[in-house]
Design an enzyme around this catalytic site. Sequence first.
Site, PDB file in Angstrom:
ATOM      1  N   LYS A 293      14.266  39.218  12.990  1.00 36.13           N
ATOM      2  CA  LYS A 293      15.411  38.423  13.466  1.00 36.13           C
ATOM      3  C   LYS A 293      16.715  39.018  12.934  1.00 36.13           C
ATOM      4  CE  LYS A 293      17.528  33.785  13.091  1.00 36.13           C
ATOM      5  NZ  LYS A 293      17.350  32.385  12.627  1.00 36.13           N
ATOM      6  N   LYS A 305      26.982  24.365  12.230  1.00 38.04           N
ATOM      7  CA  LYS A 305      26.431  23.970  10.938  1.00 38.04           C
ATOM      8  C   LYS A 305      27.535  23.364  10.074  1.00 38.04           C
ATOM      9  CE  LYS A 305      22.737  27.405  10.581  1.00 38.04           C
ATOM     10  NZ  LYS A 305      21.613  26.454  10.519  1.00 38.04           N
ATOM     11  N   ASP A 375      21.421  25.748  17.616  1.00 38.73           N
ATOM     12  CA  ASP A 375      21.167  26.267  16.268  1.00 38.73           C
ATOM     13  C   ASP A 375      19.716  26.721  16.112  1.00 38.73           C
ATOM     14  OD1 ASP A 375      21.796  27.016  13.733  1.00 38.73           O
ATOM     15  OD2 ASP A 375      21.810  24.977  12.883  1.00 38.73           O
ATOM     16  N   ARG A 379      14.393  31.721  17.515  1.00 40.58           N
ATOM     17  CA  ARG A 379      13.203  31.793  18.379  1.00 40.58           C
ATOM     18  C   ARG A 379      13.551  32.327  19.759  1.00 40.58           C
ATOM     19  NH1 ARG A 379      12.283  25.529  17.365  1.00 40.58           N
ATOM     20  NH2 ARG A 379      13.338  26.209  15.450  1.00 40.58           N
TER      21      ARG A 379
HETATM   22  N1  BES Z   1      18.846  30.474  10.384  1.00 41.70           N
HETATM   23  C1  BES Z   1      18.480  29.105  10.459  1.00 41.70           C
HETATM   24  C2  BES Z   1      17.340  28.759   9.491  1.00 41.70           C
HETATM   25  C3  BES Z   1      17.672  28.737   8.031  1.00 41.70           C
HETATM   26  C4  BES Z   1      17.983  27.538   7.425  1.00 41.70           C
HETATM   27  C5  BES Z   1      17.594  29.875   7.261  1.00 41.70           C
HETATM   28  C6  BES Z   1      18.252  27.506   6.071  1.00 41.70           C
HETATM   29  C7  BES Z   1      17.870  29.837   5.920  1.00 41.70           C
HETATM   30  C8  BES Z   1      18.195  28.644   5.323  1.00 41.70           C
HETATM   31  C9  BES Z   1      17.987  28.771  11.870  1.00 41.70           C
HETATM   32  O1  BES Z   1      18.584  29.475  12.885  1.00 41.70           O
HETATM   33  C10 BES Z   1      18.284  27.331  12.098  1.00 41.70           C
HETATM   34  O2  BES Z   1      19.429  26.998  12.150  1.00 41.70           O
HETATM   35  N2  BES Z   1      17.239  26.533  12.227  1.00 41.70           N
HETATM   36  C11 BES Z   1      17.381  25.142  12.440  1.00 41.70           C
HETATM   37  C12 BES Z   1      16.395  24.741  13.503  1.00 41.70           C
HETATM   38  C13 BES Z   1      16.585  23.344  14.016  1.00 41.70           C
HETATM   39  C14 BES Z   1      17.904  23.234  14.756  1.00 41.70           C
HETATM   40  C15 BES Z   1      15.439  22.989  14.929  1.00 41.70           C
HETATM   41  C16 BES Z   1      17.061  24.445  11.116  1.00 41.70           C
HETATM   42  O3  BES Z   1      16.170  24.887  10.387  1.00 41.70           O
HETATM   43  O4  BES Z   1      17.765  23.484  10.816  1.00 41.70           O
HETATM   44 ZN    ZN Z   2      19.361  31.316  12.427  1.00 33.34          ZN
HETATM   45 MN    MN Z   3      20.353  28.527  13.584  1.00 32.33          MN
END
Ligand code: BES
Ligand code: ZN
Ligand code: MN
Length: 524
Positions: A293, A305, A375, A379
């Site tokens: 990724k 965020k 966010d 995927r």
């Molecule tokens: N890059 C983030 C995941 C992440 C979170 C990495 C904290 C490192 C530390 C990913 O793209 C993301 O934002 N995931 C969301 C998914 C949700 C919206 C279903 C998450 O984990 O909140």
């Molecule tokens: Zn991310």
């Molecule tokens: Mn994200």
Amino acid sequence: MTRCEVLTQNICEVDADALVVGLFAAPQGDSRESGGQAGNGAAVYTASALEVENATSGAVSRVLATGDFTGARGEIVVIYGPEGVKARRVILAGLGAIDAFNEEAFAEVHRKIAAAARGSSIVLTSEDFIPETRDARWAARTALRVMLFEKTPVKSFKSSARPAPQLESVVWFSEDEAARGELLAALEEGCVCAEAMRIAKNLGDLPPNECTPQHMYETACRLRDAVEGALTGEEAARPAVTVEVMRREDLEKAGMGGILAVGRGSDVEPLLIEFSWWGAADRAAAPIVVVGKGVTFDAGGLNLKPGRSMPEMKYDMSGAAAALALVKMAADLRLPLNVVALAPCAENLPSGRALKPADIIRMGNSMTVEVLNADAEGRLLLADALYRAQRLNPAACVDVATLTGACVVALGTNISGLFCSSSELTAELTAAAESADDPVWPMPMGGRYRELLKSNCADLVNTGNQPHSGASTAATFLQAFAPKCPWAHLDVAGTANTTGADRQSTARPLPLLMEWLLARAQRA
Ligand code: BES
Ligand code: ZN
Ligand code: MN
């Protein structure tokens, strides 16, 4: 590059900045009388510690007598200029209980030694304390990898930045004269692995205004050029390292709606980088494909965020960095394998052009996805890259991603999530993780989790509409796009970097991926 030598006698006569010897803690329930041959203090001497004790007429036992050092795991004491030893310092390293001395202890002890070592040359006697299930080659490779990586500072942008001192020379003590060649090769492997980790770490630590998708691409080109520059004679005759890139237009032609959607809100172009090492005797042999990724900054898109959690999102390209660095390592060691890194790179930003929650996009494999949350972008771009991997007919495919906060909630910051439906590949990766002290834990996917990804108007949604099982839901989404070969997904959201004031890249899961490739190369 660090100079490595193997020495087979007289550790006390080597001119170096430091000589390191280990001591185990006294066995439990035996604190009065130690098992140590010197019979002084509550610690167990290794052979080299005893040699220093004898050469210095008791310098080690005098330290033990103070009680300042007991051989507990991670303890370090430095003795300066002891009479009878030519090295300017003797470093006593506490190893902990002998029956608990495993891969993790070996790695931790070497990190502590590296952190304590001043100067540029060091003599290691780590063959005195190899975990039971490992051999000297493993020990030499691991010690060098861990120590040289520990010496890697965060790249500084301070006006007053000074270069950090490095280990320029390492002497490895071994009584096994016949193993000299093998040990030199293992030390060299350790140097190469540490160098790959540095590459990944430096990319991760780089601020997002510098580390853009284009920068990732230029890095792959620089790595290719470095490898090519070092190839000689017959090796140089055929192109053994290649970089290809798909830019916006190419992605549009190929219908890669996932990668394009993630990059839509940004002014910089999304890219799919393909960086390969063709090392197998047969150029057409099925490659190992690692998909990483490469979200160079994840603001969350229109699902912005909160401010506090945003700066960490510069590390959201750690998977891609690990994939590129892994190919460099395979090339530097001339592994007899074909290895391909696929790095889909983009910035996930809000803007007037950005992907909107409720948009429906068409992916490279022509499935449609209803994007309920901008966010959950990782995927989307991984799905297209995984689909692309299928064209390479991989022998195995592993994707690496800082994918979900849910994985951090489930496993914390020391264990990466492993999602894999092949029991052989699970076993290989778990074994590599143990060897590398880069732990993973098997997690579930598929099955009932598929229910959570149903849409009433598209083939899939990108997020379940309930807050539970986020890591497994994400893995289940990826599974729909995974190539038809043994495939694993590593969620490294908790492990790829540390957080807080001293946050920095850890280069994980490179250690495990490198051990995996080395094991595969051994079998090839
Ligand atoms: N890059 C983030 C995941 C992440 C979170 C990495 C904290 C490192 C530390 C990913 O793209 C993301 O934002 N995931 C969301 C998914 C949700 C919206 C279903 C998450 O984990 O909140
Ligand atoms: Zn991310
Ligand atoms: Mn994200």
